[in-house]
Design an enzyme around this catalytic site. Structure first.
Site, PDB file in Angstrom:
ATOM      1  N   ARG A 172       0.831  -1.203   0.000  1.00 14.39           N
ATOM      2  CA  ARG A 172       0.000   0.000   0.000  1.00 14.39           C
ATOM      3  C   ARG A 172       0.863   1.249   0.000  1.00 14.39           C
ATOM      4  NH1 ARG A 172      -3.563   1.011   4.222  1.00 14.39           N
ATOM      5  NH2 ARG A 172      -3.734  -0.856   5.478  1.00 14.39           N
ATOM      6  N   THR A 173       0.393   2.262  -0.723  1.00 11.40           N
ATOM      7  CA  THR A 173       1.123   3.535  -0.731  1.00 11.40           C
ATOM      8  C   THR A 173       1.032   4.175   0.649  1.00 11.40           C
ATOM      9  OG1 THR A 173       0.497   3.887  -3.024  1.00 11.40           O
ATOM     10  CG2 THR A 173       1.286   5.783  -1.816  1.00 11.40           C
ATOM     11  N   LEU A 174       2.187   4.491   1.238  1.00 14.72           N
ATOM     12  CA  LEU A 174       2.208   5.157   2.533  1.00 14.72           C
ATOM     13  C   LEU A 174       2.580   6.618   2.379  1.00 14.72           C
ATOM     14  CD1 LEU A 174       3.926   2.353   4.580  1.00 14.72           C
ATOM     15  CD2 LEU A 174       1.569   3.099   4.822  1.00 14.72           C
ATOM     16  N   ASN A 234      -5.545   2.817  -0.363  1.00 11.10           N
ATOM     17  CA  ASN A 234      -4.333   2.651  -1.169  1.00 11.10           C
ATOM     18  C   ASN A 234      -4.346   3.670  -2.296  1.00 11.10           C
ATOM     19  OD1 ASN A 234      -2.923  -0.004  -3.254  1.00 11.10           O
ATOM     20  ND2 ASN A 234      -1.972   1.731  -2.191  1.00 11.10           N
TER      21      ASN A 234
END
Lengths: 223, 249
Positions: free
Chosen positions: B26-28, B130
């Site tokens: 997932r994009t953090l 996400n």
């Protein structure tokens, strides 16, 4: 190694105020047209009002992406209803649908503060007011959104609603004429614009009555 | 009745996303980012500008990143934010346009449709926690109708006569609110764009002095070759910086 925390929020408040007033044979629904984020204005010309059915008009303020998705969802459900029942949804029916739709996402809510206005099956004005997770009630008038705390007390003062606890139940719809109600709405928005930074630019006013739907605009302060 | 003696701890342990290592997918936060995009409607269509910088945190790592791309026959897409997510979006749009062309029915997706598609994509990704870490500007002309819209990473979208992302919202929009008008010629439009981009160059630390201007009209999209803006640093206060602080350098 501690679990990474998200450093973004799935919610934003794009601001704005919504108002609806129910009359004997009309309903006035209004919302400003400013869309903001943080301390910036994104656009001065965004409509928060959506006509869901012939006699049901929704005004929503809060997180714009959720509002758009919510309005699209309700419009789709209304289309299906029309296919299945060969008629338009009544305002009280739409009110229940909106409540259920909001509660469905109880654990990841639509950040939308709604006011539904329209005409009931007797042609009388009706207004339903909601919180973000679907709790609702039929009232004679309501305000939601960033300016609601400024607007609601003023509407209480002018429209003096009878207590819902009274027996026999008293009608909450205002005895004001349509033109008086529109004037009140304009006054209320001008006042809210003075003190709420998220309210301003323009107010869009939709009037529903036996003749149909009418739309008016009025400029507000742009600062 | 007897139940098998499973160690209770393991039996009760819920399989959450991090233990399944889905979290690492997932994009953090963004890594390589582009800064502002500025766009507005002008007489013949839409004008859009973005610099060609790709920053890696505070390092100006890439200086030839094309952040404006034509989409189909009628649209231009400009992006700020994570560059890899922008490339992913271009792949989604490629497929969308391909399928649209395959109908071979003389119809083609206009800017309004592409904007709506992008809004849905961004919103759905945000719902799954996400997000595609971009702010997108979508402009185009179809059948004489000009269209210009914006979508943020959480799905907030709107259309207007002029839009900007990131710092552009704070620095360029006020200039546009003051000086934009409906009937800008191409030359006047470019001058106005340059004015906005120059302010951004002076005041946005992630801006680079290499910008790309693009226009889209009924005839189609044109991406102009990149060039640099002239800047002025000859202010009195900069000429003798130590004049008020003897002994400094």
């Amino acid at each position: 190694m501690t679990k990474q925390q998200a450093n973004w929020s799935p919610y934003d408040n794009n601001g704005g105020s919504c108002v609806a007033i129910a009359g004997r044979d009309y309903c006035v629904i209004a919302a400003d047209t400013r869309m903001s984020t943080g301390y910036s204005i994104l656009t001065r010309d965004y409509s928060k009002i959506s006509k869901l059915a012939d006699k049901a008009v929704l005004a929503s303020s809060g997180f714009q992406a959720d509002i758009k998705a919510l309005q699209k969802h309700l419009a789709a459900r209304h289309l299906i209803y029309q296919h299945q029942h060969n008629k338009q949804m009544s305002c009280p029916a739409m009110a229940q649908l909106l409540s259920n739709t909001l509660y469905y996402k109880r654990f990841f809510p639509y950040y939308a503060f709604n006011v539904l206005g329209g005409l009931d099956s007797e042609g009388k004005g009706c207004v339903f007011t909601y919180d973000a997770v679907g709790s609702y009630e039929r009232v004679g008038y309501s305000a939601q959104g960033s300016g609601s705390t400024l607007i609601m007390p003023f509407l209480d003062n002018q429209l003096k609603s009878p207590s819902p606890l009274l027996l026999p139940a008293q009608d909450a719809v205002t005895p004001l004429s349509e033109l008086e109600a529109i004037d009140l709405v304009k006054t209320v928005f001008v006042s809210a614009t003075e003190r709420d930074i998220y309210t301003g630019d323009k107010v869009e006013i939709v009037i529903l009555n036996a003749e149909g739907l009418r739309r008016e605009f009025m400029d507000l302060r742009k600062d | 009745m007897s139940f098998s003696k499973m160690p209770l701890v393991e039996a009760n342990q819920a399989l959450d996303a991090s233990s399944l290592s889905l979290d690492s997918e997932r994009t953090l936060y963004p890594y390589v980012t582009g800064t502002s995009v500025v766009a507005f409607k002008y007489r013949d269509g839409i004008l859009m500008a973005a610099d060609m910088g790709g920053s890696y945190g505070s390092t100006l790592r890439y200086k030839t990143v094309e952040r404006i791309k034509p989409i189909g026959k009628h649209s231009l897409l400009g992006a700020s934010g994570e560059i890899s997510d922008f490339q992913e979006i271009l792949r989604y749009l490629d497929e969308l346009i391909l399928y649209d062309n395959m109908w071979d029915d003389g119809n083609s997706l206009g800017p309004k449709e592409v904007h709506n598609y992008l809004t849905r994509v961004m919103y759905n990704r945000r719902n799954k926690f996400n997000p595609l870490w971009n702010s997108l500007v979508l402009g185009g002309v179809k059948n004489g109708q000009k269209y210009l819209g914006m979508v943020s990473m959480i799905g907030v979208n709107f259309e207007d006569n002029h839009v900007a992302t990131g710092f552009g919202n704070h620095l360029a929009r006020p200039i546009l609110r003051d000086e934009w008008n409906e009937d800008l010629s191409f030359e006047d439009g470019v001058k106005l764009l340059e004015k906005c981009m120059r302010v951004l160059l002076y005041r946005d630390r992630s801006a680079v002095n290499k910008l790309q201007i693009a226009k889209i009209t009924e005839e189609g999209a044109t991406l102009f070759p990149p060039y640099s803006l002239k800047t002025f640093w000859g202010f009195e206060a900069y000429k003798n910086p130590t004049v008020g602080a003897e002994g400094s350098w």
